[in-house]
Design an enzyme around this catalytic site. Structure first.
Site, PDB file in Angstrom:
ATOM      1  N   ARG A   1      45.359 -86.310  74.818  1.00 41.36           N
ATOM      2  CA  ARG A   1      45.393 -85.868  73.414  1.00 41.36           C
ATOM      3  C   ARG A   1      45.316 -87.016  72.433  1.00 41.36           C
ATOM      4  NH1 ARG A   1      49.670 -85.635  70.590  1.00 41.36           N
ATOM      5  NH2 ARG A   1      51.039 -85.011  72.290  1.00 41.36           N
TER       6      ARG A   1
ATOM      7  N   TYR B   1      27.832 -76.158  54.956  1.00 42.53           N
ATOM      8  CA  TYR B   1      27.929 -75.391  56.199  1.00 42.53           C
ATOM      9  C   TYR B   1      28.976 -74.280  55.990  1.00 42.53           C
ATOM     10  CZ  TYR B   1      29.260 -74.206  60.925  1.00 42.53           C
ATOM     11  OH  TYR B   1      29.561 -73.522  62.066  1.00 42.53           O
TER      12      TYR B   1
ATOM     13  N   ASP C   1      28.646 -85.217  55.727  1.00 44.31           N
ATOM     14  CA  ASP C   1      28.322 -84.548  56.991  1.00 44.31           C
ATOM     15  C   ASP C   1      26.852 -84.847  57.270  1.00 44.31           C
ATOM     16  OD1 ASP C   1      27.435 -82.679  58.892  1.00 44.31           O
ATOM     17  OD2 ASP C   1      28.854 -81.142  58.242  1.00 44.31           O
TER      18      ASP C   1
ATOM     19  N   LYS D   1      25.374 -80.266  67.843  1.00 43.11           N
ATOM     20  CA  LYS D   1      23.971 -80.079  67.444  1.00 43.11           C
ATOM     21  C   LYS D   1      23.107 -81.214  68.010  1.00 43.11           C
ATOM     22  CE  LYS D   1      26.020 -76.750  65.255  1.00 43.11           C
ATOM     23  NZ  LYS D   1      26.505 -76.861  63.898  1.00 43.11           N
TER      24      LYS D   1
END
Ligand SMILES: *Cc1c(COP(=O)(O)O)cnc(C)c1O
Length: 383
Positions: A51, A105, A177, A202
């Site tokens: 983590r 987005y 982004d 993506k």
């Protein structure tokens, strides 16, 4: 191995790979372990735990990603949304103000307009391609300016240099982004942005087989975001790290081919009598054409368009296509097609969509690496 003098192609392959390979393995093994023995020799790492994003799979992937975006540091997350929300939560707290572009987005748009205000963060929307608009919206408590280098789903391009100048003048943290542009088209850090985010789901990975996010920036910023991520827990698992490290190696080849395909498809659609509008910066009459030339030297691999005949005809058209799958997401080796209102932008209500200029019949196309001739032939039959 210094990455400074490496070209993009060479970085994609060699940056962030261990020089002495583990047991001679050409590929970095998947370290399927949640925890690690305390390493007495390595003071800097301390406790290694999955983590905490510091396993060997994370470390080598961070180096490769930082090399691609020419940043000091990088961090991977469990999804693009995790990269976005963790970063925004790191730099915004109760009483702060955020400026962001009015078309984002869908997940990001929903988060900044519905969730962030619940924690006392005030949000205003700007048109990122209209610098005269920004000074009207800034406030004494504005901390962050947030944009996308190519916006989804209309493929608009902000005045990127002006955003950087405005952020510096007003002491704002600038976040971009860069999912649609990818580091192949644009390196925000080199151009003065503070932080770059990616949905690695993506283009970076490119095979529609993982969900992941990436954050790049200066050491200090990434350290802060990593400390927040360690609490929020949106870590990438080692198998996903492996796939992403592998996917990146062909990013340039894929993206160049996909961009070529997008340009040919856009030109075909632009000349078709059943098409009302094509959103692709590579078409000279497109409103974004000059900015794409100025900032990118390329046009990207995504396009969207509207057909005569509205929603029903658009759905029939999509249904008749043989190659592109009707699915959310983008940037994979296979072509994907979708109506954003059904998928990526279903978060928004009709007024919000109208404000953003996203019509119900808008179709978004993410060409894969198939032959452009086949993809165009397919559309010809569907018409
Ligand atoms: C898909 C996408 C996201 C969200 O990424 P996930 O990996 O699905 O969480 C964010 N920004 C852009 C531009 C995207 O296309």
């Amino acid at each position: 191995m210094s990455v400074k003098n490496m070209s993009f192609e060479t970085k994609s392959i060699h940056a962030g790979e261990p020089r002495a390979r583990y047991a001679g393995s050409v590929n970095i093994p998947i370290f399927q372990s949640s925890t690690y023995e305390i390493d007495k020799d390595s003071q800097e790492i301390g406790m290694r735990y999955l983590r905490l994003n510091n396993t060997p799979n994370h470390i080598f992937l961070h180096r490769k990603l930082a090399a691609l975006e020419c940043s000091e540091a990088a961090l991977v997350t469990s999804s693009g949304m995790s990269a976005i929300t963790t970063t925004l939560n790191t730099f915004l707290e109760l009483g702060d103000h955020l400026l962001c572009h009015k078309v984002l987005y869908g997940g990001t748009a929903g988060y900044v307009s519905k969730e962030l205000p619940k924690s006392g963060v005030d949000v205003d929307f700007i048109d990122a391609s209209q610098p005269s608009d920004w000074a009207l919206k800034i406030k004494p408590n504005t901390k962050v300016i947030y944009i996308e280098s190519i916006t989804n789903p209309l493929m608009t391009i902000p005045e990127l240099d002006e955003i950087v100048r405005f952020a510096k003048e007003n002491n704002l943290i600038s976040i971009v982004d860069n999912t649609f542009a990818t580091p192949v088209l644009y390196n925000p850090i080199v151009n003065g942005f503070d932080i770059v985010l990616h949905s690695a789901t993506k283009y970076l990975n490119g095979h529609s087989d993982i969900v992941g996010g990436a954050i790049m920036g200066g050491e200090e910023h990434i350290y802060k975001i990593k400390s927040k991520l360690n609490y929020l827990g949106g870590s990438m698992d080692p198998n996903t790290c492996y796939l992403l490290q592998r996917g990146i190696k062909t990013l340039l080849l894929r993206f160049n081919k996909q961009s070529e395909n997008a340009k040919k498809i856009a030109e075909y659609l632009n000349n078709h009598e059943n098409v009302i509008k094509v959103n692709y910066p590579g078409i000279p009459s497109n409103s974004e054409h000059l900015r794409a030339k100025k900032y990118f030297g390329g046009y990207g691999a995504m396009l969207s368009f509207e057909l005569k005949g509205g929603v029903d005809y658009s759905d029939e058209f999509i249904g008749r296509l043989k190659y592109p799958l009707n699915a959310a997401s983008l940037g994979g080796v296979e072509s994907l097609i979708t109506r954003p209102v059904q998928t990526s932008h279903s978060f928004l209500n009709p007024e919000e969509r109208a404000k953003a200029g996203i019509s119900d019949s808008l179709i978004r196309y993410s060409p894969g690496i198939e032959s452009a001739a086949d993809l165009i032939d397919d559309m010809d039959h569907a018409f």
